[in-house]
Enzyme design. Sequence first.
Site, mmCIF file in Angstrom:
data_model
loop_
_atom_site.group_PDB
_atom_site.id
_atom_site.type_symbol
_atom_site.label_atom_id
_atom_site.label_comp_id
_atom_site.label_asym_id
_atom_site.label_seq_id
_atom_site.Cartn_x
_atom_site.Cartn_y
_atom_site.Cartn_z
ATOM 1 N N LYS A 13 58.507 50.961 95.384
ATOM 2 C CA LYS A 13 58.216 49.876 94.173
ATOM 3 C C LYS A 13 57.298 50.325 93.261
ATOM 4 C CE LYS A 13 54.260 48.541 95.927
ATOM 5 N NZ LYS A 13 52.658 48.973 95.260
ATOM 6 N N ASP A 144 53.854 44.628 102.014
ATOM 7 C CA ASP A 144 54.675 45.149 100.953
ATOM 8 C C ASP A 144 56.243 45.357 101.872
ATOM 9 O OD1 ASP A 144 53.015 45.399 98.964
ATOM 10 O OD2 ASP A 144 52.641 47.370 99.264
HETATM 11 O O1 C5P Z 1 49.444 44.212 104.454
HETATM 12 P P1 C5P Z 1 48.929 45.752 104.363
HETATM 13 O O2 C5P Z 1 48.806 46.302 105.952
HETATM 14 O O3 C5P Z 1 49.875 46.561 103.753
HETATM 15 O O4 C5P Z 1 47.511 45.866 103.815
HETATM 16 C C1 C5P Z 1 46.492 46.992 104.041
HETATM 17 C C2 C5P Z 1 45.202 46.283 103.422
HETATM 18 O O5 C5P Z 1 45.218 46.266 101.988
HETATM 19 C C3 C5P Z 1 44.772 45.211 104.071
HETATM 20 O O6 C5P Z 1 44.129 45.277 105.417
HETATM 21 C C4 C5P Z 1 43.745 44.772 103.138
HETATM 22 O O7 C5P Z 1 42.524 45.524 102.976
HETATM 23 C C5 C5P Z 1 44.267 45.069 101.791
HETATM 24 N N1 C5P Z 1 44.980 44.238 101.003
HETATM 25 C C6 C5P Z 1 44.527 42.882 100.525
HETATM 26 N N2 C5P Z 1 45.366 42.121 99.920
HETATM 27 C C7 C5P Z 1 46.469 41.985 99.962
HETATM 28 C C8 C5P Z 1 47.147 43.143 100.677
HETATM 29 C C9 C5P Z 1 46.622 44.261 101.131
HETATM 30 O O8 C5P Z 1 43.320 42.995 100.584
HETATM 31 N N3 C5P Z 1 47.381 40.972 99.549
#
Ligand code: C5P
Length: 324
Positions: A13, A144
Site C-alpha cells: 500500500k 494495516d
Molecule cells: O498496529 P501496528 O502494530 O502496525 O502499529 C505499530 C506501531 O505504530 C504502534 O505500536 C504505534 O507505536 C504506531 N502506530 C500509531 N498509531 C497508529 C498505528 C500505529 O501510533 N494508528
Amino acid sequence: MDPVSVTVRVPAKVNVQLGVGGLRADGFHDLANVFFAVALGDEVTATAGEPGAGVTLSCTGPDADAVPLDGSNLAARAARLLAARHGLAEPDVHLHIAKAIPVAGGMAGGSADGAAALVACDALWGLGTPADTLLELAAELGSDVPFALVGGVALGRGRGEILEPLPVTGSYHWVFAVADGGLSTPAVFRECDRLREEAGTGSGDAEVATPDADPALLAALADGDAVALAAALANDLQPAALSLRPALADTLRAGTAAGALGALVSGSGPTCAFLAKDAEGAEAVAAALRASGSCRTAHATHGPVPGAAVAAGSPGIVVPGPGA
Ligand code: C5P
C-alpha cells in the site's frame, strides 16, 4: 481432499493521505488514512507441514535477509491466530514468502504477509472463515493488516483498521524509490509527537484535531484525475521521516525533477512514492531515480489492485498422481 499448498498474492500500500491525530492513551494515533493498493506485492504459499513441525517460515527476494523467520513474523502469528480462533491445536504449516515489497519501508509489507497468511491458511485448512471474522483477526495482528485483505482504495479511521471502501476511477501509475535500510514505524510516530511538542502545538489527542479525509483528494480519486490527486497527496508523518532520514529530501527532489506529478514519503517511510502521468512516465521516473544515486532501486507499478487473494494458477486442491 484438502489442498496441500495454497499461494496467495497480496498488494503493498501507499497512503495517498495520512492524517495523524494526537497520541491516544493506548499508544496509538487516530488516523484519516487513505490507503491505496498497488500491484507491487508479495506471494505467500502455505503448505501442509509434517505432524509436529509447527509453523515454519522461509523467504526469498532481494530483501529476504531482513525478514524475521521466527514466531514474531506476522505471517506466522496470523497462522496461529486463525488456528486458535477455530479451536485448532498448534498448526503444522510451512509458509513461504516470495518478497517483493520493501522491508520496513512504509508499504505495509509485513502486514501484507499477515493478511496473505490468513487467506492462505483459511483455504489450506478448508475453514471458510467469514470475511468479517478475517477482518477482526487482521485488526488484532496490526493496524494495516485489514486493508491488505480489502485492497482497492479505502479510508481507514481509528488506528487505520476501521475501513470504508472509496470510489475510484481508472488506474494510476506509481514509482517507489527504495531506500537502504528501513525505518521503525513506532519511532516515526514518536518523532512526529516530538516535532509537535517542539513546535509548541502539543501532541496529545486533546491538543491535536482529529484528522479528516480531504474532500479534494476524494474527488480526485472518484474523477480519475491524476493531476488533482498529485496536488492533494499529503502525509503528516513525512516531516518525522525526513527528520530521521534527511537524505529522503534528495530522493523526493530527484523524482520530481524527473517529471513526477507528485511525490511523498510512503507511510512511515523510508520508501518514497511518486505519481506519474502514465506507464511510460513512470518508467522514465524510475530510470531517473535509479540513475540519481538517491535510492537503492526504484520500481514502476500501478494501482489500485484487489486485496489478498488466492493466486491464479495456485495448485489449490492437488490430486495425488498414480502411486502417490
Ligand atoms: O498496529 P501496528 O502494530 O502496525 O502499529 C505499530 C506501531 O505504530 C504502534 O505500536 C504505534 O507505536 C504506531 N502506530 C500509531 N498509531 C497508529 C498505528 C500505529 O501510533 N494508528
